[in-house]
Design a protein around this motif. Structure first.
Motif, PDB file in Angstrom:
ATOM      1  N   MET A 111       1.072  -1.440   0.456  1.00 47.52           N
ATOM      2  CA  MET A 111      -0.182  -0.060  -0.525  1.00 47.52           C
ATOM      3  C   MET A 111       1.011   1.440   0.523  1.00 47.52           C
ATOM      4  SD  MET A 111      -3.137  -0.963   2.783  1.00 47.52           S
ATOM      5  CE  MET A 111      -4.180   0.707   3.229  1.00 47.52           C
ATOM      6  N   VAL A 112       2.171   1.115   0.844  1.00 51.91           N
ATOM      7  CA  VAL A 112       2.798   2.622   0.683  1.00 51.91           C
ATOM      8  C   VAL A 112       3.210   2.374  -0.735  1.00 51.91           C
ATOM      9  CG1 VAL A 112       4.864   3.156   2.204  1.00 51.91           C
ATOM     10  CG2 VAL A 112       3.450   2.133   2.998  1.00 51.91           C
ATOM     11  N   TYR A 113       3.918   1.708  -1.478  1.00 50.26           N
ATOM     12  CA  TYR A 113       4.482   1.326  -2.276  1.00 50.26           C
ATOM     13  C   TYR A 113       3.454   2.238  -3.817  1.00 50.26           C
ATOM     14  CZ  TYR A 113       8.261  -0.871  -0.536  1.00 50.26           C
ATOM     15  OH  TYR A 113       9.696  -1.011  -0.185  1.00 50.26           O
ATOM     16  N   VAL A 114       2.775   1.719  -3.403  1.00 49.26           N
ATOM     17  CA  VAL A 114       1.132   2.783  -4.424  1.00 49.26           C
ATOM     18  C   VAL A 114       1.516   3.812  -4.275  1.00 49.26           C
ATOM     19  CG1 VAL A 114      -0.365   2.323  -5.478  1.00 49.26           C
ATOM     20  CG2 VAL A 114       0.856   0.240  -4.572  1.00 49.26           C
ATOM     21  N   VAL A 115       1.030   4.103  -2.876  1.00 50.87           N
ATOM     22  CA  VAL A 115       1.178   5.772  -2.805  1.00 50.87           C
ATOM     23  C   VAL A 115       2.309   6.806  -3.471  1.00 50.87           C
ATOM     24  CG1 VAL A 115       1.020   7.965  -0.607  1.00 50.87           C
ATOM     25  CG2 VAL A 115      -0.795   4.897  -0.506  1.00 50.87           C
ATOM     26  N   TRP A 116       3.291   5.715  -3.056  1.00 45.49           N
ATOM     27  CA  TRP A 116       4.933   6.253  -3.595  1.00 45.49           C
ATOM     28  C   TRP A 116       4.885   6.480  -4.101  1.00 45.49           C
ATOM     29  CZ3 TRP A 116      10.171   4.159  -3.252  1.00 45.49           C
ATOM     30  CH2 TRP A 116      10.562   4.882  -3.799  1.00 45.49           C
ATOM     31  N   SER A 117       4.439   5.796  -5.705  1.00 47.16           N
ATOM     32  CA  SER A 117       4.332   5.562  -7.049  1.00 47.16           C
ATOM     33  C   SER A 117       3.671   6.070  -7.872  1.00 47.16           C
ATOM     34  CB  SER A 117       4.604   4.093  -7.550  1.00 47.16           C
ATOM     35  OG  SER A 117       4.033   3.512  -7.041  1.00 47.16           O
ATOM     36  N   LEU A 118       2.385   6.093  -7.263  1.00 46.60           N
ATOM     37  CA  LEU A 118       1.033   6.793  -8.229  1.00 46.60           C
ATOM     38  C   LEU A 118       1.382   8.128  -8.851  1.00 46.60           C
ATOM     39  CD1 LEU A 118      -1.183   5.546  -8.654  1.00 46.60           C
ATOM     40  CD2 LEU A 118      -2.621   6.221  -6.837  1.00 46.60           C
ATOM     41  N   PRO A 119       1.971   8.957  -8.038  1.00 41.23           N
ATOM     42  CA  PRO A 119       2.230  10.615  -8.785  1.00 41.23           C
ATOM     43  C   PRO A 119       3.020  10.268  -9.586  1.00 41.23           C
ATOM     44  CG  PRO A 119       2.447  10.722  -6.403  1.00 41.23           C
ATOM     45  CD  PRO A 119       2.793   9.375  -6.243  1.00 41.23           C
ATOM     46  N   PHE A 120       3.808   9.730  -9.394  1.00 47.09           N
ATOM     47  CA  PHE A 120       5.311   9.600 -10.911  1.00 47.09           C
ATOM     48  C   PHE A 120       4.440   8.409 -11.757  1.00 47.09           C
ATOM     49  CE2 PHE A 120       8.908   8.465 -13.666  1.00 47.09           C
ATOM     50  CZ  PHE A 120       9.639   9.895 -13.171  1.00 47.09           C
ATOM     51  N   ALA A 121       3.409   7.727 -11.025  1.00 48.43           N
ATOM     52  CA  ALA A 121       3.203   6.430 -12.774  1.00 48.43           C
ATOM     53  C   ALA A 121       1.983   7.903 -13.231  1.00 48.43           C
ATOM     54  CB  ALA A 121       2.101   5.654 -11.731  1.00 48.43           C
ATOM     55  N   LEU A 122       1.190   8.539 -12.757  1.00 51.42           N
ATOM     56  CA  LEU A 122       0.308   9.887 -13.342  1.00 51.42           C
ATOM     57  C   LEU A 122       1.159  10.599 -14.383  1.00 51.42           C
ATOM     58  CD1 LEU A 122      -2.439  10.392 -10.170  1.00 51.42           C
ATOM     59  CD2 LEU A 122      -2.856   9.622 -13.051  1.00 51.42           C
ATOM     60  N   TRP A 123       2.055  10.641 -13.637  1.00 54.18           N
ATOM     61  CA  TRP A 123       2.981  11.866 -14.499  1.00 54.18           C
ATOM     62  C   TRP A 123       3.012  11.149 -15.931  1.00 54.18           C
ATOM     63  CZ3 TRP A 123       8.505  12.393 -15.328  1.00 54.18           C
ATOM     64  CH2 TRP A 123       8.796  13.904 -15.897  1.00 54.18           C
ATOM     65  N   MET A 124       3.583   9.903 -16.570  1.00 59.11           N
ATOM     66  CA  MET A 124       4.331   9.046 -16.755  1.00 59.11           C
ATOM     67  C   MET A 124       2.920   8.654 -17.972  1.00 59.11           C
ATOM     68  SD  MET A 124       7.233   6.679 -15.993  1.00 59.11           S
ATOM     69  CE  MET A 124       7.813   5.916 -17.265  1.00 59.11           C
ATOM     70  N   LEU A 125       1.753   8.584 -17.636  1.00 50.59           N
ATOM     71  CA  LEU A 125       1.114   7.896 -18.415  1.00 50.59           C
ATOM     72  C   LEU A 125      -0.125   9.365 -18.952  1.00 50.59           C
ATOM     73  CD1 LEU A 125      -0.203   5.085 -15.990  1.00 50.59           C
ATOM     74  CD2 LEU A 125       0.537   5.340 -18.143  1.00 50.59           C
ATOM     75  N   VAL A 126       0.160  10.224 -18.459  1.00 44.53           N
ATOM     76  CA  VAL A 126      -0.655  11.383 -19.489  1.00 44.53           C
ATOM     77  C   VAL A 126       0.345  11.769 -20.140  1.00 44.53           C
ATOM     78  CG1 VAL A 126      -1.258  14.032 -18.750  1.00 44.53           C
ATOM     79  CG2 VAL A 126      -1.780  12.429 -16.828  1.00 44.53           C
ATOM     80  N   GLY A 127       1.370  12.059 -19.904  1.00 45.03           N
ATOM     81  CA  GLY A 127       2.063  11.892 -21.224  1.00 45.03           C
ATOM     82  C   GLY A 127       1.658  10.691 -22.469  1.00 45.03           C
ATOM     83  N   TYR A 128       1.560   9.943 -21.959  1.00 40.48           N
ATOM     84  CA  TYR A 128       1.566   8.947 -23.040  1.00 40.48           C
ATOM     85  C   TYR A 128       0.008   8.726 -23.854  1.00 40.48           C
ATOM     86  CZ  TYR A 128       5.206   5.798 -23.072  1.00 40.48           C
ATOM     87  OH  TYR A 128       6.646   5.232 -22.791  1.00 40.48           O
ATOM     88  N   VAL A 129      -0.877   9.426 -23.347  1.00 45.28           N
ATOM     89  CA  VAL A 129      -2.281   9.621 -23.158  1.00 45.28           C
ATOM     90  C   VAL A 129      -1.818  10.507 -24.208  1.00 45.28           C
ATOM     91  CG1 VAL A 129      -4.824  10.223 -22.305  1.00 45.28           C
ATOM     92  CG2 VAL A 129      -3.507   8.551 -21.283  1.00 45.28           C
TER      93      VAL A 129
END
Length: 294
Positions: free
Chosen positions: A160-178
């Motif tokens: 759970m902690v790792y998901v919260v921690w990595s979610l912002p950067f994952a969003l940043w990367m995926l927004v660029g792809y979309v």
């Protein structure tokens, strides 16, 4: 006469510019070489130490290449610490966190990229601001939340902690792809009668596949190498991850069992290096897409 003088000046200027450009490129390559040496030095020294016998590790004149290479450090590392179990814990935590982060981040990134409004702007601002929080500030509220959920000292809580921690950067990367997917493709699918869900599954999702894979693997590498949260949240040895177990090779007074520590650290580095070597081009393209698309 005037024309000849101008031509001479132009030729001289071209030579001067070419000479300056050559020196500039040489300086750039020299800086790049120095940076590569700076990055590679710790890893090469780690490999050398892992294969050195104890007598060479204590030598006053250390060498790059071991005179008598040995595998005793690897055998001792496996005998002294539960490296396989710790590696399995790290694998479960990193793979689960990467999978959940991608599943959660993909639809969120699609909405942030396609919908213009205050909510999307606020979400983008949260992604940026969340990167400024130091780990020390996050660990106390996370610890209290996990304690109320009875998830302290569990791999599930760490996930759970790792998901919260990595979610912002994952969003940043995926927004660029979309945003890199042409909106005209979705509009053409809508004209042909495809609904929103059919368009997402049949048109957008296949084009996002490289970005989703790169984001997931980046989250995996980040969680695999993480140390601070695992050290605080995991107490019993059978639940600890590989980075935490590596600290057990250090004595109570800071004395390090150098050979086994280097051997274990070398083995712990291999999975992340292998994954990064496979996906480094996709990670780079994903980061650049997130940086330049508006």
């Amino acid at each position: 006469m005037t024309s000849r003088t101008s031509s001479t000046r132009s030729t001289s200027s071209t030579r001067s510019t070419g000479s300056t450009g050559s020196w500039g490129r040489a300086g750039q390559y020299l800086a790049l070489l120095g940076y590569l040496v700076f990055l590679a030095f710790p890893f090469l020294w780690l490999i050398s130490t892992a294969f050195k016998p104890a007598r060479e590790l204590g030598s006053l004149h250390p060498t790059w290449i071991p005179r008598h290479p040995t595998l005793d450090n690897f055998r001792q590392a496996f005998d002294e610490q539960p490296l396989l179990r710790a590696g399995l814990n790290s694998l479960v935590a990193a793979a689960s966190a990467a999978l959940i982060a991608v599943v959660v981040a993909t639809p969120m990134a699609y909405v942030m990229a396609r919908r213009r409004g205050r909510l999307a702007t606020a979400a983008t601002g949260w992604v940026v601001v969340s990167q400024a929080f130091p780990f020390v500030l996050l660990i106390i509220p996370l610890f209290l939340v996990l304690k109320s959920l009875h998830l302290i000292n569990s791999v599930a809580g760490l996930v759970m902690v790792y998901v919260v921690w990595s979610l912002p950067f994952a969003l940043w990367m995926l927004v660029g792809y979309v945003r890199a997917v042409p909106l005209e493709l979705e509009e053409a699918a809508a004209v042909d009668g495809a609904g929103r869900l059919r368009t997402l599954v049949s048109v957008t999702a296949p084009l996002l596949a490289p970005g989703i894979v790169a984001t997931g693997l980046f989250a995996f590498i980040t969680a695999w190498n993480e140390f601070f949260f695992a050290l605080v949240l995991l107490k019993t040895p059978e639940k600890q991850t590989l980075p935490v177990v590596l600290t057990h090779f250090l004595g109570a007074e800071g004395a390090a069992d150098l050979g086994p520590l280097a051997a274990a650290a070398f083995l712990a580095t291999l999975p992340s290096l292998a994954v990064f070597a496979v996906i480094q081009r996709r990670i780079t393209s994903g980061m650049l897409a997130g940086a330049v698309k508006s």
